[in-house]
Design a protein around this motif. Structure first.
Motif, PDB file in Angstrom:
ATOM      1  N   LYS A  18       0.818  -1.207   0.000  1.00 46.17           N
ATOM      2  CA  LYS A  18       0.000   0.000   0.000  1.00 46.17           C
ATOM      3  C   LYS A  18       0.854   1.261   0.000  1.00 46.17           C
ATOM      4  CE  LYS A  18      -3.697   2.295   2.618  1.00 46.17           C
ATOM      5  NZ  LYS A  18      -4.551   2.215   3.826  1.00 46.17           N
ATOM      6  N   ALA A  19       2.037   1.201   0.637  1.00 49.49           N
ATOM      7  CA  ALA A  19       2.909   2.376   0.725  1.00 49.49           C
ATOM      8  C   ALA A  19       3.419   2.825  -0.630  1.00 49.49           C
ATOM      9  CB  ALA A  19       4.081   2.072   1.658  1.00 49.49           C
ATOM     10  N   HIS A  20       3.385   1.949  -1.639  1.00 45.90           N
ATOM     11  CA  HIS A  20       3.895   2.276  -2.963  1.00 45.90           C
ATOM     12  C   HIS A  20       2.802   2.776  -3.909  1.00 45.90           C
ATOM     13  CE1 HIS A  20       7.268  -0.805  -2.009  1.00 45.90           C
ATOM     14  NE2 HIS A  20       7.578   0.405  -1.581  1.00 45.90           N
ATOM     15  N   ILE A  21       1.589   2.949  -3.401  1.00 44.77           N
ATOM     16  CA  ILE A  21       0.465   3.368  -4.247  1.00 44.77           C
ATOM     17  C   ILE A  21       0.240   4.872  -4.115  1.00 44.77           C
ATOM     18  CG2 ILE A  21      -2.017   3.144  -4.650  1.00 44.77           C
ATOM     19  CD1 ILE A  21      -1.836   0.276  -3.761  1.00 44.77           C
ATOM     20  N   VAL A  22       0.127   5.542  -5.247  1.00 48.93           N
ATOM     21  CA  VAL A  22      -0.249   6.953  -5.278  1.00 48.93           C
ATOM     22  C   VAL A  22      -1.533   7.082  -6.099  1.00 48.93           C
ATOM     23  CG1 VAL A  22       2.113   7.807  -5.019  1.00 48.93           C
ATOM     24  CG2 VAL A  22       1.193   7.365  -7.320  1.00 48.93           C
ATOM     25  N   LYS A  23      -2.189   8.217  -5.982  1.00 46.59           N
ATOM     26  CA  LYS A  23      -3.439   8.440  -6.695  1.00 46.59           C
ATOM     27  C   LYS A  23      -3.204   9.387  -7.864  1.00 46.59           C
ATOM     28  CE  LYS A  23      -6.475   7.589  -2.764  1.00 46.59           C
ATOM     29  NZ  LYS A  23      -7.559   8.102  -1.889  1.00 46.59           N
ATOM     30  N   GLY A  24      -3.681   8.971  -9.045  1.00 48.47           N
ATOM     31  CA  GLY A  24      -3.510   9.789 -10.238  1.00 48.47           C
ATOM     32  C   GLY A  24      -4.809   9.958 -10.993  1.00 48.47           C
TER      33      GLY A  24
END
Length: 302
Positions: free
Chosen positions: A61-67
């Motif tokens: 989850k720490a490697h997920i960003v929102k685009g």
């Protein structure tokens, strides 16, 4: 229809200088069939994983960003702070914008209803608004923020209750353009055809009785489930423990009807915000901690 007594949201209806403290209650219940995923080898629940669609590997989850995709394959990445700053300000108020005729709102805009009930000492003003809307044949268009999301809504009387129905925004409803529709008042319809159609409608006309209509698919599936239970054809599934969630109590707005109905030309003054640097020393640490957690403050206000 059975309704839940649990209050989902607390706030006030506001129009002019009138404030009616109210709570929202769910007005519907989901009755569809909820098929859970199970591992047939062990009968363990099956959940969802975060999968990289290119590599097929699970990622943390720490490697997920929102685009947000603005062109095909082109994205703008937004930080949690930028998204947090875009959230609408929570006011705990159903702010009435205008009153319109009840027939003006097309059914396609209706999305989700809630029952609105008065709380504290708001019963008299609640009844006043309900009766005034019923007498004038009007409904109220309002804006409300629920769980950090702003909604357009209509407020309408329904029997002894006021119902708040969330609406779809105008750009969420498609127009008629591109549809092959016959023109209104089509002249190709013969008088005899219209006569038979109206006669058939008259013969099939009745009163609205919601108990007359059932979800037949759901009923058949539940009958199958009951039969298998009767035969002992069942499996044991142990669900993983889930953390309990709670919500903070919200301080209700004033319900003094006599004061609210006075013909004053100004809106009620907002509660003054705390000044920067004017806090007593023993509260400084608390304010600094609160400033570091804006999301916690917003959730508490919601």
């Amino acid at each position: 229809m059975a309704t839940s007594n649990r209050v989902l949201w607390k706030g006030a209806i506001s129009f002019g200088l009138v404030h009616i403290p109210v709570g929202l209650h769910t007005a519907t219940t989901e009755q569809g069939i909820d098929f859970d995923w199970l591992d047939k080898r062990s009968m363990d629940p099956v959940g969802y994983k975060r999968i990289n669609k290119r590599t097929g590997k699970e990622i943390d989850k720490a490697h997920i960003v929102k685009g947000v995709e603005y062109e095909n394959g082109q994205y703008v990445v937004l930080s949690p702070e930028e998204i947090e700053g875009a959230f609408p300000r929570t006011t705990q108020t159903i702010e009435i914008e205008r009153f319109v005729n009840a027939q003006e709102i097309p059914f396609v805009y209706l999305e989700r209803p809630y029952y609105v009930s008065p709380i504290n000492k708001g019963h008299k003003v609640y009844a006043l608004l309900r009766e005034a809307l019923a007498r004038t044949g009007k409904i109220a268009l309002a804006k409300v923020v629920i769980q950090t999301k702003q909604h357009l809504a209509l407020l309408a009387p329904s029997g002894p209750a006021l119902v708040l129905n969330l609406l779809r925004w105008g750009d969420e409803v498609k127009g008629f353009e591109g549809l092959d529709l016959p023109a209104l008042g089509a002249t190709a319809i013969k008088p005899s055809e219209m006569k038979m159609a109206t006669q058939l409608i008259a013969e099939m006309t009745g009163h609205w009785k919601p108990e007359d209509f059932k979800d037949e698919f759901r009923q058949q599936v539940m009958d199958l489930v009951a039969a298998k239970v009767q035969q002992g054809d069942t499996r044991t599934v142990t669900q993983p423990a889930q953390a309990a969630t709670g919500s903070a109590e919200i301080i209700d707005l004033t319900e003094l009807l006599q004061r609210s109905l006075k013909p004053v030309n100004r809106r009620p003054a907002a509660r003054p915000a705390a000044k920067e640097g004017g806090t007593a020393p023993r509260k400084t640490a608390r304010k600094r901690a609160a400033a570091k957690t804006p999301s916690a403050q917003r959730k508490k206000a919601a």
